[in-house]
Design a protein around this motif. Structure first.
Motif, mmCIF file in Angstrom:
data_model
loop_
_atom_site.group_PDB
_atom_site.id
_atom_site.type_symbol
_atom_site.label_atom_id
_atom_site.label_comp_id
_atom_site.label_asym_id
_atom_site.label_seq_id
_atom_site.Cartn_x
_atom_site.Cartn_y
_atom_site.Cartn_z
ATOM 1 N N GLY A 299 0.791 -1.223 0.000
ATOM 2 C CA GLY A 299 0.000 0.000 0.000
ATOM 3 C C GLY A 299 0.816 1.263 0.000
ATOM 4 O O GLY A 299 0.313 2.334 0.392
ATOM 5 N N GLU A 327 1.558 -2.687 6.535
ATOM 6 C CA GLU A 327 0.795 -1.726 5.757
ATOM 7 C C GLU A 327 1.484 -0.370 5.849
ATOM 8 O O GLU A 327 1.878 0.063 6.935
ATOM 9 C CB GLU A 327 -0.635 -1.623 6.299
ATOM 10 C CG GLU A 327 -1.432 -2.913 6.228
ATOM 11 C CD GLU A 327 -2.791 -2.791 6.901
ATOM 12 O OE1 GLU A 327 -3.321 -1.659 6.960
ATOM 13 O OE2 GLU A 327 -3.310 -3.823 7.372
ATOM 14 N N TYR A 328 1.629 0.301 4.712
ATOM 15 C CA TYR A 328 2.247 1.623 4.722
ATOM 16 C C TYR A 328 1.435 2.584 5.578
ATOM 17 O O TYR A 328 0.205 2.647 5.494
ATOM 18 C CB TYR A 328 2.363 2.183 3.306
ATOM 19 C CG TYR A 328 2.779 3.632 3.300
ATOM 20 C CD1 TYR A 328 4.080 3.989 3.621
ATOM 21 C CD2 TYR A 328 1.856 4.645 3.047
ATOM 22 C CE1 TYR A 328 4.463 5.324 3.665
ATOM 23 C CE2 TYR A 328 2.229 5.980 3.080
ATOM 24 C CZ TYR A 328 3.531 6.318 3.398
ATOM 25 O OH TYR A 328 3.907 7.632 3.465
ATOM 26 N N LYS A 348 -5.045 -1.420 1.602
ATOM 27 C CA LYS A 348 -3.800 -1.824 2.265
ATOM 28 C C LYS A 348 -4.023 -3.072 3.106
ATOM 29 O O LYS A 348 -3.217 -4.021 3.072
ATOM 30 C CB LYS A 348 -3.262 -0.679 3.129
ATOM 31 C CG LYS A 348 -2.709 0.477 2.323
ATOM 32 C CD LYS A 348 -1.982 1.489 3.175
ATOM 33 C CE LYS A 348 -2.919 2.378 3.941
ATOM 34 N NZ LYS A 348 -2.216 3.516 4.577
#
Length: 428
Positions: A299, A327-328, A348
Protein backbone atom coordinates in the motif's frame (compact mmCIF):
# COMPACT_ATOMS: atom_id res chain seq x y z
CA UNK A 1 19.80 4.28 43.59
CA UNK A 2 17.43 1.54 42.52
CA UNK A 3 16.30 1.74 38.90
CA UNK A 4 14.02 -0.26 36.67
CA UNK A 5 13.74 -0.33 32.91
CA UNK A 6 11.16 -0.64 30.15
CA UNK A 7 12.96 -1.14 26.82
CA UNK A 8 10.85 -0.91 23.65
CA UNK A 9 11.51 -1.31 19.95
CA UNK A 10 14.21 -3.01 17.94
CA UNK A 11 17.38 -4.86 18.97
CA UNK A 12 19.39 -1.73 18.18
CA UNK A 13 17.47 0.15 20.87
CA UNK A 14 17.93 -2.79 23.24
CA UNK A 15 21.71 -2.48 22.94
CA UNK A 16 21.40 1.14 24.13
CA UNK A 17 19.40 -0.09 27.14
CA UNK A 18 22.05 -2.70 27.90
CA UNK A 19 24.85 -0.16 27.73
CA UNK A 20 23.35 2.53 29.95
CA UNK A 21 22.03 -0.06 32.43
CA UNK A 22 25.50 -1.55 32.72
CA UNK A 23 26.96 1.91 33.33
CA UNK A 24 24.55 2.47 36.20
CA UNK A 25 25.29 -0.94 37.72
CA UNK A 26 29.03 -0.33 37.44
CA UNK A 27 28.52 2.95 39.31
CA UNK A 28 26.94 1.06 42.21
CA UNK A 29 23.24 1.33 41.35
CA UNK A 30 20.82 -1.60 41.47
CA UNK A 31 18.64 -2.84 38.61
CA UNK A 32 15.20 -4.05 39.67
CA UNK A 33 13.47 -6.52 37.37
CA UNK A 34 10.07 -5.15 38.47
CA UNK A 35 9.41 -1.38 38.74
CA UNK A 36 7.85 -1.45 42.21
CA UNK A 37 10.23 0.17 44.68
CA UNK A 38 12.42 1.85 42.06
CA UNK A 39 13.83 5.31 42.65
CA UNK A 40 13.56 5.86 38.91
CA UNK A 41 11.77 3.97 36.15
CA UNK A 42 13.46 4.52 32.76
CA UNK A 43 11.37 4.09 29.62
CA UNK A 44 13.59 3.65 26.54
CA UNK A 45 11.20 4.31 23.69
CA UNK A 46 10.85 3.55 19.98
CA UNK A 47 9.41 6.19 17.66
CA UNK A 48 9.99 4.60 14.26
CA UNK A 49 6.36 4.17 13.12
CA UNK A 50 2.94 5.17 14.39
CA UNK A 51 2.29 1.88 16.18
CA UNK A 52 5.64 2.19 18.00
CA UNK A 53 4.75 5.74 19.05
CA UNK A 54 1.43 4.50 20.43
CA UNK A 55 3.16 1.67 22.33
CA UNK A 56 5.69 4.11 23.78
CA UNK A 57 3.01 6.57 24.89
CA UNK A 58 1.06 3.75 26.55
CA UNK A 59 4.21 2.65 28.39
CA UNK A 60 4.84 6.23 29.57
CA UNK A 61 1.25 6.53 30.80
CA UNK A 62 1.58 3.24 32.72
CA UNK A 63 4.88 4.37 34.24
CA UNK A 64 3.33 7.66 35.37
CA UNK A 65 0.43 5.76 36.91
CA UNK A 66 2.95 3.76 38.97
CA UNK A 67 4.50 7.07 40.07
CA UNK A 68 1.07 8.43 41.00
CA UNK A 69 0.44 5.31 43.10
CA UNK A 70 3.78 5.80 44.89
CA UNK A 71 5.28 2.59 43.52
CA UNK A 72 8.14 4.46 41.78
CA UNK A 73 9.61 7.83 42.72
CA UNK A 74 10.63 9.22 39.32
CA UNK A 75 9.96 8.51 35.64
CA UNK A 76 12.61 9.16 32.98
CA UNK A 77 12.04 8.85 29.23
CA UNK A 78 14.67 8.45 26.51
CA UNK A 79 15.09 6.84 23.08
CA UNK A 80 13.83 7.43 19.56
CA UNK A 81 10.52 8.98 20.62
CA UNK A 82 12.55 11.72 22.32
CA UNK A 83 14.68 12.22 19.22
CA UNK A 84 11.52 12.60 17.17
CA UNK A 85 9.27 14.75 19.36
CA UNK A 86 11.66 16.37 21.84
CA UNK A 87 9.95 18.84 24.23
CA UNK A 88 6.50 17.85 22.95
CA UNK A 89 6.72 14.75 25.14
CA UNK A 90 6.82 16.89 28.29
CA UNK A 91 3.93 18.96 26.96
CA UNK A 92 1.86 15.81 26.58
CA UNK A 93 3.12 14.15 29.78
CA UNK A 94 4.07 17.01 32.15
CA UNK A 95 4.53 14.64 35.12
CA UNK A 96 7.63 13.01 33.58
CA UNK A 97 10.63 13.98 35.70
CA UNK A 98 13.29 13.97 32.97
CA UNK A 99 13.21 13.51 29.20
CA UNK A 100 16.64 12.98 27.65
CA UNK A 101 18.02 12.33 24.18
CA UNK A 102 19.97 9.25 23.11
CA UNK A 103 23.21 11.18 23.55
CA UNK A 104 22.23 11.76 27.19
CA UNK A 105 22.51 8.01 27.78
CA UNK A 106 26.29 8.39 27.58
CA UNK A 107 26.19 10.26 30.93
CA UNK A 108 23.24 8.42 32.38
CA UNK A 109 24.03 8.92 36.08
CA UNK A 110 24.35 12.71 35.75
CA UNK A 111 21.34 12.89 33.42
CA UNK A 112 19.03 11.18 35.90
CA UNK A 113 19.88 13.81 38.52
CA UNK A 114 18.42 16.54 36.32
CA UNK A 115 14.84 17.45 35.44
CA UNK A 116 12.96 18.64 32.38
CA UNK A 117 14.17 18.20 28.81
CA UNK A 118 17.86 17.33 28.37
CA UNK A 119 19.19 17.37 24.80
CA UNK A 120 22.59 16.74 23.25
CA UNK A 121 23.82 16.04 19.74
CA UNK A 122 24.34 12.44 18.66
CA UNK A 123 28.02 11.42 18.75
CA UNK A 124 29.80 11.53 15.40
CA UNK A 125 31.60 8.24 16.10
CA UNK A 126 30.80 5.03 17.93
CA UNK A 127 33.18 3.52 20.41
CA UNK A 128 33.39 0.40 22.53
CA UNK A 129 30.90 0.80 25.39
CA UNK A 130 32.67 1.16 28.70
CA UNK A 131 30.32 -1.39 30.23
CA UNK A 132 27.99 -3.96 28.64
CA UNK A 133 25.38 -6.30 30.03
CA UNK A 134 22.80 -8.56 28.41
CA UNK A 135 19.07 -8.03 28.84
CA UNK A 136 18.39 -11.13 26.74
CA UNK A 137 19.15 -14.80 27.52
CA UNK A 138 22.77 -15.22 28.70
CA UNK A 139 23.78 -17.30 25.67
CA UNK A 140 22.66 -14.84 22.99
CA UNK A 141 23.41 -11.15 22.52
CA UNK A 142 23.27 -8.32 20.00
CA UNK A 143 26.42 -6.51 18.95
CA UNK A 144 25.78 -3.15 17.31
CA UNK A 145 28.43 -2.55 14.64
CA UNK A 146 27.02 0.80 13.46
CA UNK A 147 24.24 3.28 14.10
CA UNK A 148 22.34 5.74 11.93
CA UNK A 149 21.62 5.47 8.21
CA UNK A 150 22.49 7.23 4.94
CA UNK A 151 20.03 5.42 2.67
CA UNK A 152 17.22 7.99 3.05
CA UNK A 153 14.37 5.68 2.06
CA UNK A 154 11.26 7.79 1.44
CA UNK A 155 9.14 6.14 4.15
CA UNK A 156 11.74 5.98 6.92
CA UNK A 157 12.32 8.21 9.95
CA UNK A 158 15.57 6.54 11.10
CA UNK A 159 18.00 9.17 9.71
CA UNK A 160 16.11 11.87 11.65
CA UNK A 161 16.17 9.77 14.83
CA UNK A 162 19.60 8.14 14.69
CA UNK A 163 21.60 10.48 12.45
CA UNK A 164 24.02 9.62 9.67
CA UNK A 165 25.69 6.22 9.42
CA UNK A 166 28.48 5.77 11.97
CA UNK A 167 30.51 2.56 12.19
CA UNK A 168 32.15 1.31 15.36
CA UNK A 169 35.93 0.83 14.90
CA UNK A 170 36.76 -2.77 14.04
CA UNK A 171 39.15 -3.24 16.93
CA UNK A 172 36.42 -2.17 19.36
CA UNK A 173 33.97 -4.67 17.88
CA UNK A 174 36.55 -7.44 18.22
CA UNK A 175 37.08 -6.58 21.89
CA UNK A 176 33.34 -6.38 22.55
CA UNK A 177 32.71 -9.74 20.86
CA UNK A 178 35.53 -11.35 22.83
CA UNK A 179 34.07 -10.02 26.09
CA UNK A 180 30.68 -11.45 25.15
CA UNK A 181 32.20 -14.84 24.38
CA UNK A 182 34.13 -14.86 27.66
CA UNK A 183 30.85 -14.16 29.47
CA UNK A 184 29.18 -17.22 27.93
CA UNK A 185 27.47 -15.75 24.86
CA UNK A 186 27.33 -18.40 22.14
CA UNK A 187 25.27 -16.56 19.51
CA UNK A 188 26.27 -13.01 18.56
CA UNK A 189 23.90 -11.17 16.21
CA UNK A 190 25.57 -8.32 14.33
CA UNK A 191 23.14 -5.44 13.95
CA UNK A 192 22.95 -1.96 12.43
CA UNK A 193 20.43 -0.12 10.32
CA UNK A 194 22.44 -1.55 7.43
CA UNK A 195 25.15 -4.02 8.43
CA UNK A 196 26.32 -4.36 4.83
CA UNK A 197 27.52 -0.74 4.83
CA UNK A 198 29.74 -1.44 7.83
CA UNK A 199 33.05 0.43 7.62
CA UNK A 200 32.16 2.67 4.66
CA UNK A 201 32.57 5.81 6.76
CA UNK A 202 35.75 4.70 8.54
CA UNK A 203 37.63 2.77 5.88
CA UNK A 204 36.37 4.18 2.60
CA UNK A 205 34.43 1.05 1.59
CA UNK A 206 32.16 -1.52 3.24
CA UNK A 207 34.12 -4.12 5.21
CA UNK A 208 31.55 -6.49 6.71
CA UNK A 209 33.25 -9.57 5.23
CA UNK A 210 36.62 -8.44 6.56
CA UNK A 211 35.08 -7.88 10.00
CA UNK A 212 33.59 -11.38 9.97
CA UNK A 213 36.92 -12.91 8.98
CA UNK A 214 38.61 -11.26 11.95
CA UNK A 215 35.82 -12.30 14.32
CA UNK A 216 36.20 -15.91 13.16
CA UNK A 217 39.85 -15.86 14.23
CA UNK A 218 38.59 -15.80 17.83
CA UNK A 219 37.85 -19.44 18.61
CA UNK A 220 35.79 -18.44 21.67
CA UNK A 221 33.11 -17.09 19.33
CA UNK A 222 30.78 -19.99 18.54
CA UNK A 223 28.16 -18.54 16.17
CA UNK A 224 27.56 -15.25 14.36
CA UNK A 225 24.31 -14.05 12.79
CA UNK A 226 23.91 -11.24 10.22
CA UNK A 227 20.92 -8.92 10.53
CA UNK A 228 19.62 -6.10 8.32
CA UNK A 229 21.58 -6.25 5.07
CA UNK A 230 20.87 -3.97 2.11
CA UNK A 231 20.15 -6.01 -1.07
CA UNK A 232 22.79 -4.84 -3.53
CA UNK A 233 25.47 -4.69 -0.82
CA UNK A 234 25.23 -8.41 -0.04
CA UNK A 235 28.31 -9.53 -1.95
CA UNK A 236 29.57 -12.87 -3.30
CA UNK A 237 32.52 -12.47 -0.89
CA UNK A 238 30.07 -12.40 2.03
CA UNK A 239 28.12 -15.37 0.68
CA UNK A 240 31.27 -17.45 0.15
CA UNK A 241 32.42 -16.68 3.68
CA UNK A 242 29.08 -17.83 5.08
CA UNK A 243 29.18 -21.00 3.00
CA UNK A 244 32.71 -21.83 4.15
CA UNK A 245 31.96 -22.03 7.87
CA UNK A 246 29.17 -23.26 10.16
CA UNK A 247 30.19 -20.59 12.67
CA UNK A 248 28.26 -17.98 10.68
CA UNK A 249 24.64 -19.08 10.71
CA UNK A 250 23.47 -19.58 7.13
CA UNK A 251 20.86 -16.90 7.69
CA UNK A 252 20.55 -13.30 6.63
CA UNK A 253 17.86 -10.69 7.19
CA UNK A 254 17.51 -8.48 4.09
CA UNK A 255 14.59 -6.03 4.33
CA UNK A 256 13.52 -5.75 0.67
CA UNK A 257 10.32 -3.66 1.10
CA UNK A 258 9.07 -4.38 -2.46
CA UNK A 259 10.03 -5.88 -5.82
CA UNK A 260 8.13 -3.75 -8.37
CA UNK A 261 10.46 -1.14 -9.89
CA UNK A 262 7.94 1.75 -9.85
CA UNK A 263 7.41 1.25 -6.11
CA UNK A 264 11.12 0.83 -5.39
CA UNK A 265 11.84 4.13 -7.19
CA UNK A 266 9.21 6.01 -5.21
CA UNK A 267 10.58 4.44 -2.02
CA UNK A 268 14.04 5.80 -2.96
CA UNK A 269 15.52 2.34 -2.63
CA UNK A 270 18.98 2.22 -4.20
CA UNK A 271 18.38 -0.99 -6.13
CA UNK A 272 15.83 -2.33 -8.59
CA UNK A 273 13.96 -5.60 -8.90
CA UNK A 274 16.62 -7.15 -11.15
CA UNK A 275 19.36 -6.42 -8.59
CA UNK A 276 17.25 -7.90 -5.80
CA UNK A 277 16.61 -11.09 -7.76
CA UNK A 278 20.29 -11.34 -8.70
CA UNK A 279 21.32 -11.02 -5.05
CA UNK A 280 18.89 -13.70 -3.90
CA UNK A 281 19.87 -16.04 -6.76
CA UNK A 282 23.53 -15.56 -5.86
CA UNK A 283 22.88 -16.38 -2.21
CA UNK A 284 20.84 -19.49 -3.00
CA UNK A 285 23.53 -20.71 -5.39
CA UNK A 286 26.53 -20.11 -3.13
CA UNK A 287 24.94 -20.96 0.25
CA UNK A 288 22.83 -24.04 -0.46
CA UNK A 289 20.96 -24.05 2.87
CA UNK A 290 20.62 -20.28 3.18
CA UNK A 291 17.69 -19.07 5.30
CA UNK A 292 16.28 -15.74 4.14
CA UNK A 293 14.24 -13.28 6.16
CA UNK A 294 12.70 -10.09 4.79
CA UNK A 295 10.02 -7.42 5.25
CA UNK A 296 7.62 -5.91 2.73
CA UNK A 297 5.49 -2.76 2.76
CA UNK A 298 2.12 -2.96 1.01
CA UNK A 299 0.00 0.00 0.00
CA UNK A 300 2.88 2.41 -0.56
CA UNK A 301 1.68 5.54 -2.41
CA UNK A 302 1.10 4.74 -6.06
CA UNK A 303 1.26 0.96 -5.62
CA UNK A 304 -1.01 -0.49 -8.30
CA UNK A 305 -2.71 -3.87 -8.35
CA UNK A 306 -0.15 -4.92 -10.98
CA UNK A 307 2.72 -3.89 -8.65
CA UNK A 308 1.17 -5.89 -5.85
CA UNK A 309 0.62 -8.97 -8.02
CA UNK A 310 4.30 -8.83 -8.98
CA UNK A 311 5.11 -8.88 -5.26
CA UNK A 312 2.77 -11.85 -4.71
CA UNK A 313 4.45 -13.83 -7.48
CA UNK A 314 7.90 -12.91 -6.17
CA UNK A 315 7.10 -14.18 -2.66
CA UNK A 316 5.73 -17.40 -4.11
CA UNK A 317 8.85 -17.92 -6.22
CA UNK A 318 11.63 -17.09 -3.75
CA UNK A 319 10.18 -18.83 -0.66
CA UNK A 320 11.40 -16.75 2.27
CA UNK A 321 11.76 -18.67 5.52
CA UNK A 322 10.50 -15.71 7.55
CA UNK A 323 8.60 -12.70 6.27
CA UNK A 324 7.04 -9.62 7.84
CA UNK A 325 4.30 -7.64 6.11
CA UNK A 326 3.49 -4.04 7.03
CA UNK A 327 0.80 -1.73 5.76
CA UNK A 328 2.25 1.62 4.72
CA UNK A 329 1.54 4.38 7.21
CA UNK A 330 2.18 8.05 6.50
CA UNK A 331 4.96 9.24 8.78
CA UNK A 332 5.17 13.00 9.18
CA UNK A 333 8.54 14.37 8.13
CA UNK A 334 9.31 11.65 5.61
CA UNK A 335 9.55 12.20 1.85
CA UNK A 336 6.65 9.80 1.25
CA UNK A 337 4.27 11.72 3.50
CA UNK A 338 3.08 14.05 0.75
CA UNK A 339 3.32 11.69 -2.21
CA UNK A 340 0.24 11.47 -4.45
CA UNK A 341 -1.59 8.20 -4.88
CA UNK A 342 -2.16 7.39 -1.21
CA UNK A 343 -3.74 3.92 -1.07
CA UNK A 344 -7.04 3.55 0.85
CA UNK A 345 -6.81 1.81 4.23
CA UNK A 346 -9.13 -1.02 3.20
CA UNK A 347 -6.97 -1.78 0.15
CA UNK A 348 -3.80 -1.82 2.27
CA UNK A 349 -5.38 -4.26 4.70
CA UNK A 350 -6.67 -6.50 1.92
CA UNK A 351 -3.23 -6.63 0.29
CA UNK A 352 -1.54 -7.41 3.60
CA UNK A 353 -3.89 -10.34 4.17
CA UNK A 354 -3.34 -11.65 0.64
CA UNK A 355 0.43 -11.48 1.02
CA UNK A 356 0.29 -13.19 4.41
CA UNK A 357 -1.86 -15.93 2.87
CA UNK A 358 0.67 -16.38 0.05
CA UNK A 359 3.48 -16.68 2.61
CA UNK A 360 1.44 -19.25 4.54
CA UNK A 361 1.36 -21.45 1.43
CA UNK A 362 5.12 -21.00 1.06
CA UNK A 363 5.67 -22.14 4.65
CA UNK A 364 3.56 -25.24 4.01
CA UNK A 365 5.90 -26.17 1.13
CA UNK A 366 9.00 -25.44 3.21
CA UNK A 367 7.65 -27.59 6.05
CA UNK A 368 7.11 -30.54 3.72
CA UNK A 369 10.79 -30.39 2.77
CA UNK A 370 11.92 -29.91 6.39
CA UNK A 371 10.22 -33.01 7.83
CA UNK A 372 12.83 -35.64 8.61
CA UNK A 373 15.79 -33.35 8.03
CA UNK A 374 18.40 -32.36 10.61
CA UNK A 375 18.89 -28.70 11.54
CA UNK A 376 21.28 -26.98 13.90
CA UNK A 377 19.35 -25.63 16.88
CA UNK A 378 20.08 -23.53 19.95
CA UNK A 379 18.20 -24.05 23.21
CA UNK A 380 16.69 -20.92 24.78
CA UNK A 381 15.02 -23.00 27.51
CA UNK A 382 14.77 -26.63 28.56
CA UNK A 383 12.09 -27.50 26.00
CA UNK A 384 12.18 -24.67 23.46
CA UNK A 385 14.61 -22.79 21.30
CA UNK A 386 15.34 -21.86 17.72
CA UNK A 387 16.98 -23.30 14.64
CA UNK A 388 19.62 -21.47 12.65
CA UNK A 389 16.67 -20.20 10.58
CA UNK A 390 15.30 -18.16 13.51
CA UNK A 391 16.78 -14.96 14.93
CA UNK A 392 16.19 -14.23 18.63
CA UNK A 393 13.14 -12.10 19.51
CA UNK A 394 12.19 -11.71 15.82
CA UNK A 395 11.43 -15.10 14.30
CA UNK A 396 9.61 -18.09 15.73
CA UNK A 397 10.61 -20.74 18.24
CA UNK A 398 10.68 -24.53 18.07
CA UNK A 399 9.92 -27.06 20.78
CA UNK A 400 12.02 -30.12 21.66
CA UNK A 401 10.82 -33.64 22.32
CA UNK A 402 12.99 -33.86 25.44
CA UNK A 403 14.71 -31.35 27.75
CA UNK A 404 17.96 -29.74 26.61
CA UNK A 405 20.39 -27.58 28.57
CA UNK A 406 19.71 -23.89 27.76
CA UNK A 407 22.43 -22.35 25.63
CA UNK A 408 23.41 -25.63 24.02
CA UNK A 409 23.92 -25.75 20.23
CA UNK A 410 23.12 -29.13 18.72
CA UNK A 411 21.71 -31.06 15.78
CA UNK A 412 18.02 -31.99 15.87
CA UNK A 413 15.59 -33.81 13.58
CA UNK A 414 12.37 -32.10 12.47
CA UNK A 415 9.53 -34.44 13.48
CA UNK A 416 6.53 -32.09 13.21
CA UNK A 417 5.93 -28.87 11.29
CA UNK A 418 2.68 -26.90 11.06
CA UNK A 419 3.03 -23.29 9.99
CA UNK A 420 5.77 -21.74 12.10
CA UNK A 421 5.20 -24.31 14.87
CA UNK A 422 7.89 -26.96 14.60
CA UNK A 423 8.98 -29.81 16.88
CA UNK A 424 12.54 -31.14 16.86
CA UNK A 425 14.06 -34.28 18.32
CA UNK A 426 17.58 -33.64 19.70
CA UNK A 427 20.05 -36.15 18.26
CA UNK A 428 22.46 -36.19 21.21
Amino acid sequence: MKFSLISLGCPKNLTNSEEFSARLIAQGHELLLQPQGADVLIVNTCGFIASAVEEAENAIAEALELKKQGQVKKVAVTGCLVQRYKEKILQKFPDIDVVFSIAGQERIEDTLQKSGFISAELPKTLYLPEYKMSLTAPHTAYLKVADGCNNRCAYCTIPFLRGNYRSKPMEDILREADLMAQNGVKEISLIAQDTTSYGQDLYGRPQLAELLEKLLQNRRIKRLRIMYGYPHRVTPQLADLMAATPRIFHYIDIPLQHIADPVLRRMNRHCDGAQIRATLDMLKKRVKDISLRTNFIVGFPGETEADFKELLAFVDQYEFDNLGVFEYFREEGTAAYGLPGQVPAEVKKERRLRLEEAQSRVIDRINQRLLGTTLEAIADGDTFGRTYKDAPDIDGQVTFTRPVRPGRIFGAKVVQAHGYQRTLEPLK
